[in-house]
Design an enzyme around this catalytic site. Sequence first.
Site, PDB file in Angstrom:
ATOM      1  CD  GLU A  16      -3.953  -8.044   2.759  1.00 51.84           C
ATOM      2  OE1 GLU A  16      -3.055  -7.924   1.913  1.00 51.84           O
ATOM      3  OE2 GLU A  16      -4.217  -9.114   3.344  1.00 51.84           O
ATOM      4  NE  ARG A  61       6.588  -1.695  -3.564  1.00 45.93           N
ATOM      5  CZ  ARG A  61       5.469  -2.242  -3.104  1.00 45.93           C
ATOM      6  NH1 ARG A  61       4.607  -2.799  -3.904  1.00 45.93           N
ATOM      7  NH2 ARG A  61       5.207  -2.242  -1.813  1.00 45.93           N
ATOM      8  CE  LYS A 103       0.363  -3.511   3.722  1.00 43.96           C
ATOM      9  NZ  LYS A 103      -1.108  -3.457   3.672  1.00 43.96           N
TER      10      LYS A 103
HETATM   11  P1  ATP Z   1       1.114  -6.301   0.864  1.00 41.69           P
HETATM   12  O1  ATP Z   1       0.207  -6.378  -0.338  1.00 41.69           O
HETATM   13  O2  ATP Z   1       2.408  -6.992   0.710  1.00 41.69           O
HETATM   14  O3  ATP Z   1       0.449  -6.551   2.161  1.00 41.69           O
HETATM   15  P2  ATP Z   1       1.271  -3.517   0.196  1.00 41.69           P
HETATM   16  O4  ATP Z   1       2.238  -2.538   0.760  1.00 41.69           O
HETATM   17  O5  ATP Z   1       1.213  -3.734  -1.257  1.00 41.69           O
HETATM   18  O6  ATP Z   1       1.588  -4.810   0.972  1.00 41.69           O
HETATM   19  P3  ATP Z   1      -1.537  -2.863   0.155  1.00 41.69           P
HETATM   20  O7  ATP Z   1      -2.411  -2.622   1.303  1.00 41.69           O
HETATM   21  O8  ATP Z   1      -1.889  -3.949  -0.790  1.00 41.69           O
HETATM   22  O9  ATP Z   1      -0.118  -3.135   0.766  1.00 41.69           O
HETATM   23  O10 ATP Z   1      -1.293  -1.519  -0.634  1.00 41.69           O
HETATM   24  C1  ATP Z   1      -2.333  -0.676  -1.041  1.00 41.69           C
HETATM   25  C2  ATP Z   1      -1.916   0.099  -2.255  1.00 41.69           C
HETATM   26  O11 ATP Z   1      -0.737   0.829  -2.001  1.00 41.69           O
HETATM   27  C3  ATP Z   1      -1.635  -0.806  -3.439  1.00 41.69           C
HETATM   28  O12 ATP Z   1      -2.313  -0.294  -4.560  1.00 41.69           O
HETATM   29  C4  ATP Z   1      -0.150  -0.742  -3.610  1.00 41.69           C
HETATM   30  O13 ATP Z   1       0.211  -0.839  -4.961  1.00 41.69           O
HETATM   31  C5  ATP Z   1       0.204   0.630  -3.030  1.00 41.69           C
HETATM   32  N1  ATP Z   1       1.559   0.618  -2.484  1.00 41.69           N
HETATM   33  C6  ATP Z   1       2.064  -0.214  -1.568  1.00 41.69           C
HETATM   34  N2  ATP Z   1       3.365   0.032  -1.344  1.00 41.69           N
HETATM   35  C7  ATP Z   1       3.712   1.073  -2.133  1.00 41.69           C
HETATM   36  C8  ATP Z   1       4.920   1.800  -2.370  1.00 41.69           C
HETATM   37  N3  ATP Z   1       6.049   1.513  -1.720  1.00 41.69           N
HETATM   38  N4  ATP Z   1       4.899   2.819  -3.258  1.00 41.69           N
HETATM   39  C9  ATP Z   1       3.753   3.114  -3.913  1.00 41.69           C
HETATM   40  N5  ATP Z   1       2.592   2.477  -3.742  1.00 41.69           N
HETATM   41  C10 ATP Z   1       2.551   1.453  -2.877  1.00 41.69           C
END
Ligand code: ATP
Length: 567
Positions: free
Chosen positions: A43, A270, A280
């Site tokens: 995102e 994660r 984030k």
């Molecule tokens: P949010 O959705 O809260 O804004 P997010 O960190 O999940 O934050 P995204 O942009 O949705 O952000 O993440 C993109 C991809 O990265 C998703 O598929 C998510 O599962 C993966 N991702 C995010 N944080 C982690 C992490 N700490 N470890 C592994 N994969 C992650």
Amino acid sequence: MTEIIKEEATVNENGLNFVEQEIVNDLAAGKNGGRLNTRFPPEPNGYLHIGHAKAFIMDFGAAEKFGGTCNLRFDDTNPQKEDTEYVEAIKEDIHWLGFDWGDRLYYASDYFPQLFDLAVRLIKEGKAYVDEQSSEEIARQKGTPTRPGENSPFRDRPVEENLDLFYRMNKGEFEEGSMVLRAKIDMASDNMHFRDPIMYRIIKTPHWRTGDQWKVYPMYDFAHGQSDYFEGVTHSICTLEFVPHRPLYEYFVKELADESYCPRQIEFNRLNLTYTVMSKRKLLQLVKEGLVNGWDDPRMPTLRGLRRRGYTPSSIKEFVKKIGYTKYEALNHIELLEHSVREDLNKTATRVSVIQNPVKLILTNYPEGQTEMMTMDNNPENLEEGQHEMPFTRELWIEREDFMENPPKKFFRMSPDKEVRLKGAYIIKCTGVKKDENGEIEEIYATYDPETRSGLPGADRKVKGTLHWVSAPTAVEAEIRDYDRLFAVENPSAEEGDFRDLLNPDSLKVRTNAKIEPWLAERIKAGDNYQFVRLGYYVVDPDSTPEKPVFNKTIGLKDTWAKEMKK
Ligand code: ATP
Ligand code: MG
């Protein structure tokens, strides 16, 4: 969650992690016509961190490994939080780690028309309705995992009325928050996500790509699986918090897919790291409130932070390989990440001499005005890297910590009447010091033994300590930024209260009068990694100027991880 794993996560007898094994099984079974297509779906509401790297190393890596393709898809379904600044940064960071999506760059917003059409179809089929209750009311009716929810009074609205309202929602006739479109599934389902989930909400902020064309925006659960389907994605790999969403993913995708092709979701753990946060929202807060110096602050777990800190792409990939992909949540030691970069830089970083806390050393029997060129290995781990020359003169800089007037027993550095070797040069003997009015040492005096120059037979004489040094008249002054953990506690996300109170107040120390050897000063280029002998690994910061080079400390030489593993 708080359990810290030390072992390297295991791969199976085929050398594959469990996600890769699933992929291999699907390919062998001929699913989706034997096609493999993954996607990375960030995102654009922040910069990528090392957790995201773990995710896209899997997405792009699996595609590379098994002859598939990987899409980059921006999940731009919320115009209130997203920005094109992030889009460009995300692309750059993925490229930095060596991955490329080729011509497979997509945006969830490209599918707004198809998603809208699908919503209309579901309304017509009696599978969706417009709810006019407040979000609080909807939340209250949701029930709990042990108590079923209640039906909304708008649940049985006639199809025509739902259609009319949904179109008018999208024309902007209603206020944000006044209505939503919900899937009509089961308010008593064991899976909370099945209790009439919200599909669309009203947002009036213009979208950075589609402008004010849309006033309704799809929720993640309604957008994600379908976007996968529209793109031909076969394996939608995400993190464990989406496990309970999977049935809903499958529920919506079934409305589109058939036997010949159907995307599937697979979840892994994660990445969480000690002494940092990975949310984030929290990282954005640190940046916005000036608690760090931007997204690329070398203390941040963002990819640009790590890059500015001196981390290499290969060290990050190696770290991710070490921690592996599992089905259970864990917290990984930051020391393991540090160990990975140390291992990598040990092989590649050029060795140079730098004095970070200088004190003057004067060799009283060395001829004034004389300069000898001493030869230094660029990398003793790899002699093919060659050598460079360093001037040796009567006045030198050494580390203040390398001298003690009244040393304890096991102090093998410099002290009165003791001999030490100056690395790659001569054996010297301390003869005295000069102090200022505060008792602080201003100059140290010593004599050198001309017979002991490196390479001469006299150099074989045994002395206990070897010190690094820089010639004073040719040294260039530099700034060194020394970093410590961003947070003072091991697992800030597990603590009560405001996470900002847990920041380490001493996470940045700046030294402004370091002395660097001239050979290094001549080749200052932002991003270049060095080992400062006896001190650690450092990287040239973009703030450097030819007059004042600036270095960030990547990591010290001592491997605390290796020690930890031996316990
Ligand atoms: P949010 O959705 O809260 O804004 P997010 O960190 O999940 O934050 P995204 O942009 O949705 O952000 O993440 C993109 C991809 O990265 C998703 O598929 C998510 O599962 C993966 N991702 C995010 N944080 C982690 C992490 N700490 N470890 C592994 N994969 C992650
Ligand atoms: Mg997310």
